[in-house]
Design a protein around this motif. Sequence first.
Motif, mmCIF file in Angstrom:
data_model
loop_
_atom_site.group_PDB
_atom_site.id
_atom_site.type_symbol
_atom_site.label_atom_id
_atom_site.label_comp_id
_atom_site.label_asym_id
_atom_site.label_seq_id
_atom_site.Cartn_x
_atom_site.Cartn_y
_atom_site.Cartn_z
ATOM 1 N N ASN A 10 -47.561 -62.433 92.716
ATOM 2 C CA ASN A 10 -46.921 -61.124 92.537
ATOM 3 C C ASN A 10 -47.913 -60.093 92.008
ATOM 4 O O ASN A 10 -47.571 -59.227 91.215
ATOM 5 C CB ASN A 10 -45.686 -61.229 91.635
ATOM 6 N N PHE A 11 -49.137 -60.207 92.464
ATOM 7 C CA PHE A 11 -50.204 -59.272 92.113
ATOM 8 C C PHE A 11 -50.029 -57.962 92.876
ATOM 9 O O PHE A 11 -50.272 -56.888 92.353
ATOM 10 C CB PHE A 11 -51.560 -59.910 92.420
ATOM 11 N N SER A 12 -49.605 -58.082 94.121
ATOM 12 C CA SER A 12 -49.291 -56.918 94.951
ATOM 13 C C SER A 12 -48.225 -57.331 95.959
ATOM 14 O O SER A 12 -47.719 -58.443 95.912
ATOM 15 C CB SER A 12 -50.547 -56.375 95.635
ATOM 16 N N GLU A 13 -47.904 -56.458 96.870
ATOM 17 C CA GLU A 13 -46.818 -56.721 97.811
ATOM 18 C C GLU A 13 -47.117 -57.910 98.712
ATOM 19 O O GLU A 13 -48.274 -58.224 98.996
ATOM 20 C CB GLU A 13 -46.549 -55.478 98.662
ATOM 21 N N TYR A 14 -46.034 -58.552 99.163
ATOM 22 C CA TYR A 14 -46.140 -59.700 100.063
ATOM 23 C C TYR A 14 -46.985 -59.316 101.279
ATOM 24 O O TYR A 14 -46.810 -58.251 101.850
ATOM 25 C CB TYR A 14 -44.738 -60.142 100.505
ATOM 26 N N GLY A 15 -47.919 -60.156 101.636
ATOM 27 C CA GLY A 15 -48.810 -59.888 102.756
ATOM 28 C C GLY A 15 -50.070 -59.146 102.362
ATOM 29 O O GLY A 15 -51.004 -59.046 103.153
ATOM 30 N N GLU A 16 -50.103 -58.615 101.141
ATOM 31 C CA GLU A 16 -51.276 -57.890 100.652
ATOM 32 C C GLU A 16 -51.810 -58.469 99.345
ATOM 33 O O GLU A 16 -52.709 -57.913 98.743
ATOM 34 C CB GLU A 16 -50.921 -56.414 100.453
ATOM 35 N N ASP A 17 -51.248 -59.566 98.921
ATOM 36 C CA ASP A 17 -51.591 -60.167 97.638
ATOM 37 C C ASP A 17 -52.846 -61.036 97.794
ATOM 38 O O ASP A 17 -52.782 -62.155 98.295
ATOM 39 C CB ASP A 17 -50.408 -61.002 97.136
ATOM 40 N N VAL A 18 -53.975 -60.512 97.351
ATOM 41 C CA VAL A 18 -55.244 -61.215 97.531
ATOM 42 C C VAL A 18 -55.334 -62.480 96.686
ATOM 43 O O VAL A 18 -56.011 -63.439 97.074
ATOM 44 C CB VAL A 18 -56.465 -60.295 97.267
ATOM 45 N N ILE A 19 -54.661 -62.501 95.546
ATOM 46 C CA ILE A 19 -54.692 -63.702 94.702
ATOM 47 C C ILE A 19 -53.923 -64.830 95.389
ATOM 48 O O ILE A 19 -54.416 -65.954 95.478
ATOM 49 C CB ILE A 19 -54.135 -63.413 93.298
ATOM 50 N N CYS A 20 -52.729 -64.518 95.883
ATOM 51 C CA CYS A 20 -51.957 -65.528 96.633
ATOM 52 C C CYS A 20 -52.757 -66.022 97.833
ATOM 53 O O CYS A 20 -52.803 -67.227 98.104
ATOM 54 C CB CYS A 20 -50.630 -64.948 97.121
ATOM 55 N N ALA A 21 -53.371 -65.094 98.529
ATOM 56 C CA ALA A 21 -54.147 -65.465 99.717
ATOM 57 C C ALA A 21 -55.304 -66.385 99.346
ATOM 58 O O ALA A 21 -55.554 -67.382 100.028
ATOM 59 C CB ALA A 21 -54.662 -64.211 100.423
ATOM 60 N N ALA A 22 -56.001 -66.077 98.276
ATOM 61 C CA ALA A 22 -57.144 -66.896 97.858
ATOM 62 C C ALA A 22 -56.715 -68.305 97.467
ATOM 63 O O ALA A 22 -57.307 -69.293 97.911
ATOM 64 C CB ALA A 22 -57.865 -66.225 96.688
#
Length: 112
Positions: A23-35
């Motif tokens: 929940n660092f940024s919006e779904y699909g744009e969250d670089v932490i989740c992506a990493a």
Amino acid sequence: MIRIEIQRQKNKITYFEIKGHANFSEYGEDVICAAVSSVGQMTVNGLIETLKLKKKLKFTEEDGYISCDLKNSGLTDDELENADILVESMYSYLKEVAKSYSNFVKLKEIKI
């Protein structure tokens, strides 16, 4: 919050679990989740494709959740040794992400 659990037995990672969203940024744009999800998926894919452990490996991959149980997968000593290289690399990366983004990622290590 992304929660990561690493279990070690005799100094080897035997289980890992990654769950939640940063929940660092919006779904699909969250670089932490992506990493975090990328390194988790890369590790499972490496165990399956590179080490050819698909028939043995006990793992789960779902939206916001990855787990891998090396201890109960019936791997040989050689397979565990090769797997350890991949999972230790993953751990090293996740440890740094958790350190840099401690408000979004929690890493817990359990020694059994």
